[in-house]
Scaffold this motif. Structure first.
Motif, PDB file in Angstrom:
ATOM      1  N   ILE A 115     -79.985 -51.656  36.993  1.00 47.54           N
ATOM      2  CA  ILE A 115     -79.458 -50.280  36.962  1.00 47.54           C
ATOM      3  C   ILE A 115     -79.006 -49.918  35.546  1.00 47.54           C
ATOM      4  N   LEU A 118     -82.182 -49.135  33.618  1.00 49.39           N
ATOM      5  CA  LEU A 118     -82.749 -47.864  34.075  1.00 49.39           C
ATOM      6  C   LEU A 118     -82.030 -46.701  33.401  1.00 49.39           C
ATOM      7  N   LYS A 119     -80.701 -46.774  33.370  1.00 52.26           N
ATOM      8  CA  LYS A 119     -79.932 -45.685  32.758  1.00 52.26           C
ATOM      9  C   LYS A 119     -80.211 -45.572  31.261  1.00 52.26           C
ATOM     10  N   GLU A 120     -80.548 -46.697  30.628  1.00 57.52           N
ATOM     11  CA  GLU A 120     -80.830 -46.674  29.187  1.00 57.52           C
ATOM     12  C   GLU A 120     -82.214 -46.124  28.861  1.00 57.52           C
ATOM     13  N   ILE A 121     -83.227 -46.547  29.625  1.00 56.98           N
ATOM     14  CA  ILE A 121     -84.599 -46.275  29.165  1.00 56.98           C
ATOM     15  C   ILE A 121     -85.437 -45.363  30.055  1.00 56.98           C
ATOM     16  N   ALA A 122     -85.141 -45.230  31.337  1.00 52.41           N
ATOM     17  CA  ALA A 122     -86.050 -44.455  32.202  1.00 52.41           C
ATOM     18  C   ALA A 122     -85.991 -42.969  31.828  1.00 52.41           C
TER      19      ALA A 122
ATOM     20  N   HIS B  58     -91.189 -45.753  24.542  1.00 53.16           N
ATOM     21  CA  HIS B  58     -90.278 -45.190  23.542  1.00 53.16           C
ATOM     22  C   HIS B  58     -90.775 -45.526  22.137  1.00 53.16           C
ATOM     23  N   VAL B  77     -81.730 -39.639  27.874  1.00 55.69           N
ATOM     24  CA  VAL B  77     -81.997 -39.711  29.315  1.00 55.69           C
ATOM     25  C   VAL B  77     -80.706 -39.862  30.117  1.00 55.69           C
ATOM     26  N   GLY B  79     -80.879 -40.747  33.896  1.00 59.69           N
ATOM     27  CA  GLY B  79     -81.244 -41.116  35.263  1.00 59.69           C
ATOM     28  C   GLY B  79     -80.188 -42.013  35.881  1.00 59.69           C
TER      29      GLY B  79
END
Lengths: 146, 80
Positions: A115, A118-122, B58, B77, B79
């Motif tokens: 998680i 995900l928050k860093e790169i998605a 990236h 981002v 998400g």
């Protein structure tokens, strides 16, 4: 090790049981799950619903990369990542991660890692809708929407 | 070469469209492309933290593009 993974953007409600079923197996004694849910407030403002926008192809590839990275790092190839797009009503899940492993320690660690990554790169963006407007969330910043 | 730049989230909203086409010289970098995008979409002037992707990975602003990649620019981002 056979890696059975599930990773998908979903334009509708997420199913935690689907993620659990995708990773569970007889040689795994632990399943760690994370559900991120839509919160009704942010910085003192009342949020009436969220909207998630994604760069779909890259987001799905980033889920694959995260699963690969977590699997290498923690030895946990059984990982599911589901992320919702479009409108997410308050209280419903926007993201679900499930990791199954022989023992709890690596399952919990891989789930937390996934998680965070995900928050860093998605390439996914959250928009908060208020009674009187909307704002994009960008990292730790809040930027007004037109 | 003609380069198509994909825009996402607030940048897409600011531009009022999902992509832009630019003519780029040989050796153009993502930073150069971003400057042209800002010239086309004045609402994006002064954006402090644009992020770039080449072929859905990236990429840094000094990356040189050939024109055959899928190029995208988007805000930080959020998400999860």
């Amino acid at each position: 090790v056979t890696s059975v993974t599930l990773h998908r953007l979903v334009d509708g409600p997420l199913d935690l049981q689907e993620a659990i079923r995708a990773v569970a197996g007889p040689d795994r004694g632990a399943i760690a799950t994370f559900s991120g849910t839509a919160r009704d407030h942010h910085g003192g403002r009342r949020v009436v619903r969220l909207e998630y926008h994604a760069y779909t192809a890259m987001a799905e590839e980033s889920f694959q990369a995260i699963i690969h990275e977590a699997s290498e790092r923690f030895g946990t190839p059984h990982i599911a990542i589901l992320h919702r797009t479009g409108v997410v009503p308050i209280g419903e899940a926007s993201v679900i991660i499930a990791v199954a492993a022989p023992h709890r320690r690596e399952a919990l660690a891989a789930c937390a890692f996934a998680i965070d990554r995900l928050k860093e790169i998605a390439p996914i963006w959250k928009k908060e809708l208020y009674a009187d407007g909307a704002a994009w969330i960008e990292g730790s910043e809040t930027r007004p929407s037109r | 070469v003609t380069i198509t730049v994909l825009l996402f989230a607030r940048y897409r909203e600011a531009a009022g469209r999902s992509d832009l086409e630019l003519e780029a010289p040989e050796g153009a970098t993502l930073r150069w492309i971003w400057q042209r995008v800002q010239a086309e979409v004045p609402a994006l002037a002064g954006e402090p933290y644009p992020m770039f992707a080449c072929d859905r990975v990236h990429a840094r602003p000094d990356r040189v593009v050939t024109g055959r990649e899928e190029i995208a620019v988007f805000p930080p981002v959020s998400g999860g």
